[in-house]
Design an enzyme around this catalytic site. Structure first.
Site, short mmCIF file in Angstrom:
data_model
loop_
_atom_site.label_atom_id
_atom_site.label_comp_id
_atom_site.label_asym_id
_atom_site.label_seq_id
_atom_site.Cartn_x
_atom_site.Cartn_y
_atom_site.Cartn_z
N LYS A 188 1.03 -1.14 -0.35
CA LYS A 188 0.07 -0.35 0.13
C LYS A 188 0.68 1.07 0.40
CE LYS A 188 -2.04 3.17 1.89
NZ LYS A 188 -1.74 4.71 1.67
N GLU A 191 -1.02 7.03 -1.31
CA GLU A 191 -1.54 7.29 -2.23
C GLU A 191 -0.93 8.82 -2.81
OE1 GLU A 191 -1.97 7.49 1.71
OE2 GLU A 191 -3.17 9.38 2.58
N GLY A 241 6.68 5.13 8.18
CA GLY A 241 6.42 5.79 8.51
C GLY A 241 5.89 7.19 9.83
N GLY A 246 1.98 4.80 13.39
CA GLY A 246 2.44 3.57 13.72
C GLY A 246 1.79 2.45 14.78
N GLU A 263 9.39 1.77 11.28
CA GLU A 263 10.15 2.04 11.49
C GLU A 263 9.26 3.47 11.33
OE1 GLU A 263 12.59 1.73 10.90
OE2 GLU A 263 12.82 -0.34 10.14
N CYS A 297 13.51 11.18 7.87
CA CYS A 297 13.02 10.50 9.28
C CYS A 297 14.04 10.34 10.13
CB CYS A 297 12.90 8.62 9.24
SG CYS A 297 13.78 7.61 8.30
N GLU A 398 8.17 16.35 15.39
CA GLU A 398 9.35 16.47 14.34
C GLU A 398 8.75 16.62 12.97
OE1 GLU A 398 8.02 12.82 11.98
OE2 GLU A 398 10.31 11.54 11.24
P1 NAD Z 1 2.40 8.58 7.97
O1 NAD Z 1 2.05 7.73 9.09
O2 NAD Z 1 0.65 9.94 7.41
O3 NAD Z 1 1.95 7.94 6.06
C1 NAD Z 1 2.66 6.81 5.86
C2 NAD Z 1 1.50 5.72 4.97
O4 NAD Z 1 0.57 4.92 6.01
C3 NAD Z 1 1.00 6.12 4.32
O5 NAD Z 1 0.99 4.87 3.47
C4 NAD Z 1 -0.25 6.78 4.40
O6 NAD Z 1 -1.81 6.00 3.37
C5 NAD Z 1 -0.59 5.20 5.94
N1 NAD Z 1 -1.43 5.42 6.72
C6 NAD Z 1 -1.75 6.84 6.97
N2 NAD Z 1 -2.83 5.67 7.71
C7 NAD Z 1 -3.05 4.87 8.19
C8 NAD Z 1 -3.71 4.69 8.84
N3 NAD Z 1 -5.11 4.47 9.50
N4 NAD Z 1 -3.48 2.75 8.92
C9 NAD Z 1 -3.09 2.50 8.11
N5 NAD Z 1 -2.25 2.94 7.17
C10 NAD Z 1 -2.29 3.83 6.98
O7 NAD Z 1 3.58 9.62 7.26
P2 NAD Z 1 4.38 10.16 6.50
O8 NAD Z 1 3.85 11.31 6.53
O9 NAD Z 1 3.68 9.64 4.19
O10 NAD Z 1 6.21 9.95 5.59
C11 NAD Z 1 6.16 10.94 7.17
C12 NAD Z 1 7.29 9.98 8.44
O11 NAD Z 1 7.23 9.00 8.24
C13 NAD Z 1 7.54 10.82 9.63
O12 NAD Z 1 6.87 10.67 10.19
C14 NAD Z 1 8.91 10.18 8.99
O13 NAD Z 1 9.74 10.48 9.48
C15 NAD Z 1 8.64 8.64 8.69
N6 NAD Z 1 9.32 8.06 8.47
C16 NAD Z 1 10.23 7.23 9.15
C17 NAD Z 1 11.69 6.59 7.70
C18 NAD Z 1 12.67 5.23 8.43
O14 NAD Z 1 12.87 4.67 9.10
N7 NAD Z 1 12.37 5.56 10.11
C19 NAD Z 1 11.70 6.34 6.98
C20 NAD Z 1 10.82 7.63 6.29
C21 NAD Z 1 9.61 8.11 6.96
#
Ligand code: NAD
Length: 512
Positions: A188, A191, A241, A246, A263, A297, A398
């Site tokens: 997934k 989007e 994410g 998470g 992550e 991240c 963050e």
């Molecule tokens: P996000 O958490 O908003 O979204 C990440 C993914 O989760 C997307 O595909 C989104 O559609 C999905 N998602 C959102 N709500 C959901 C739910 N309720 N159930 C299941 N899936 C859901 O994150 P983002 O804004 O896309 O990315 C930025 C974040 O990701 C930052 O916090 C960053 O630190 C983190 N990140 C972490 C790493 C790592 O390796 N630790 C790497 C890159 C980004």
């Protein structure tokens, strides 16, 4: 399949889901906006729960059929190497897809996809050949004489949920080891950034990955993502994410006790000790924070600088940061591109205003750039805040944008204390001319990765992941297969004797 699907011809602007080796369209479609210009550049099918169900069913069928899961490990390695080679031949298409979807600059996207992203496939293909898929266990004598064996087996259907900042790379971190271990996968993507992942799936199949083994369902996180995370037939969720999402993934996965790797976010400390080589540290701290417009991240967003060098460091930092050119992503002279969308742009600027209200000084940036050609897109100037203390919002949250907070420390122990005073623990950097001293500091920092005199040193051979609320489990490195396999212990009786077995603690012997 309950999905109203049809095979469609994909073109450069009309994109579909990819389920069971076929393009699947949906009635609902989503506009994809180019962060560099603010213009719609493509549309993509918007998957919902029914599409996730269809993709999981396809993945499960493929797993049970064994066309991938029961291939020998070395056969799987050959296919993965073929996919890597084919993707490397089409790097420009991946660069274009990511530049349009998430505003990565052409230099960043080319840097990532030439040689780096697909090296994950070859690394895990090579690991297949050396991994202990089976190993002999001990010869046991209690409770009876038997021989034993420990086997590693694929889990089944793996769900991968990826964010928008490195759509393909972070998908590769999950898909490459998951496939190498023989699993089927449903991805997934975020989007807003699905195009490079859809392209990858199609190339993978052209290279011999059986249909149904890799399925891609772009869609809303709270709908498609939530269904994948809670789906009873999914054995493992690999998520990258934000920390709040998470937590939700962990909750959703708990309903069926799935394995999870998470992550999550970070608030990386860049610890500058009083003996640091300032030329190296200034460039490193800027690179650590501002590359990808701060949307990484493990970015070093808190520079913790020893008081004795603070003023000189800040003055050099600000001067050097002025040389960072903010510009259109497809311009090779651009150093820093846009942030992902208007909402995020506004959120970043709001953080700066809040920081000022708390007494922080904006030493550089803090606003939208004024250049006319940037007005349609979502740009924020590289921003340096001084006089920040670790209890301020800007030092705790963050922000996920080009905002560097510079904090004062007094001595190494104080720097470590400030660095660790965070709910996050993803990555840190330490800047010093003295390796022993830097290693001592690195030892005390509670982060999954610590880089000494460098930043963003993520290597496929090194485990990556977070302490504290930055995550659960590790991706990459030689142990990654443990995250995508089940461990089975097999015992084989060697006595073939009723008498040798301890059944008499329950059953009386026939001769008794
Ligand atoms: P996000 O958490 O908003 O979204 C990440 C993914 O989760 C997307 O595909 C989104 O559609 C999905 N998602 C959102 N709500 C959901 C739910 N309720 N159930 C299941 N899936 C859901 O994150 P983002 O804004 O896309 O990315 C930025 C974040 O990701 C930052 O916090 C960053 O630190 C983190 N990140 C972490 C790493 C790592 O390796 N630790 C790497 C890159 C980004």
């Amino acid at each position: 399949m309950t999905v109203a699907d049809q095979t469609v011809q994909t073109d450069l602007t009309h994109h579909t889901l990819w389920i069971d080796g076929r393009a699947v369209d949906t009635a609902a479609r989503r506009d994809l906006v180019d962060p560099g210009t603010g213009a719609v550049h493509a549309t993509v099918a918007d998957g919902d729960e029914s599409h996730i169900d269809a993709a999981v069913d396809a993945a499960e069928r493929a797993f049970v059929a064994g066309s991938w899961s029961r291939k020998t490990p070395s056969e799987r390695a050959q296919v993965l190497r073929r996919i890597a080679a084919a993707c490397n031949d089409r790097v420009e298409e991946f660069v274009e897809a990511e530049m349009r979807c998430n505003g990565a600059t052409v230099r960043q996207a080319t840097g990532f996809h030439s040689g780096y992203s697909f090296a994950h496939l070859t690394y895990f293909a090579d690991l297949i050949d050396t991994y202990a898929w089976t190993r002999p266990g001990p010869l046991t004598s209690f409770p009876a004489l038997g021989t034993t064996m420990v086997k590693k087996e694929p889990i089944g259907v793996v769900g991968a949920i990826a964010p928008w900042n490195f759509p393909l790379l972070l998908t590769m971190w999950k898909v490459a080891p998951a496939l190498a271990c023989g699993n089927s996968v449903v991805v997934k993507p975020d989007e807003h950034t699905p195009l490079s992942i859809l392209l990858f799936a199609q190339i993978a199949e052209e290279c011999g990955l059986p249909k149904g083994v890799l399925n891609i369902v772009p869609g809303d996180g709270r709908v498609a993502g939530a269904r994948l995370a809670s789906h009873p037939k999914v054995g493992k969720i690999a998520f990258t994410g934000s920390t709040p999402v998470g937590r939700e993934i962990m909750r959703l996965a708990s309903g069926t006790v799935k394995k999870v790797t998470l992550e999550l976010g970070g608030k990386g400390p860049s610890i500058v000790l009083d003996d640091a080589d300032l030329d190296v540290a200034v460039d490193g701290v800027l690179y650590g924070c501002f590359v990808y417009s701060g949307q990484v991240c493990e970015s070093g967003t808190r520079a913790i600088v020893d008081e004795s060098i603070y003023d000189e460091f800040v003055s050099r930092l600000v001067e050097r940061a002025k040389s960072i050119t903010v510009g259109l992503p497809d311009d090779w002279d651009t150093d820093m591109g846009p942030v992902i969308n208007e909402r995020q742009q506004q959120k970043i600027l709001d953080y700066v205003v809040k920081a000022q209200e708390q007494g922080v000084t904006v030493a550089l940036g803090g606003k939208r750039p004024e250049a006319e050609e940037l007005q349609g897109g979502f740009y924020v100037e590289p921003t340096i805040l001084t006089g920040v203390t670790n209890d301020m919002t800007v030092a705790c949250d963050e922000i996920f944008g080009p905002v560097l907070s510079v904090l004062r420390s007094t001595g190494d122990a104080d720097a470590v204390r400030i660095a660790n005073d965070s709910e996050f623990g993803l990555a840190a950097s330490v800047w010093s001319r003295d390796n022993d001293r830097a290693l001592q500091v690195a030892d005390q920092v509670q982060c999954g990765s610590v880089w000494i005199n460098d930043a963003h040193q993520i290597n496929v051979e090194m485990p990556f992941g977070g302490y504290k609320q930055s995550g659960v489990g590790r991706e990459l490195g030689p142990d990654a297969f443990d995250e995508y396999t089940e461990t089975k212990s097999i015992y084989l009786d060697l006595t073939n004797s009723r008498a040798a077995r301890p059944y008499d603690i329950l059953l009386s012997h026939a001769d008794d």
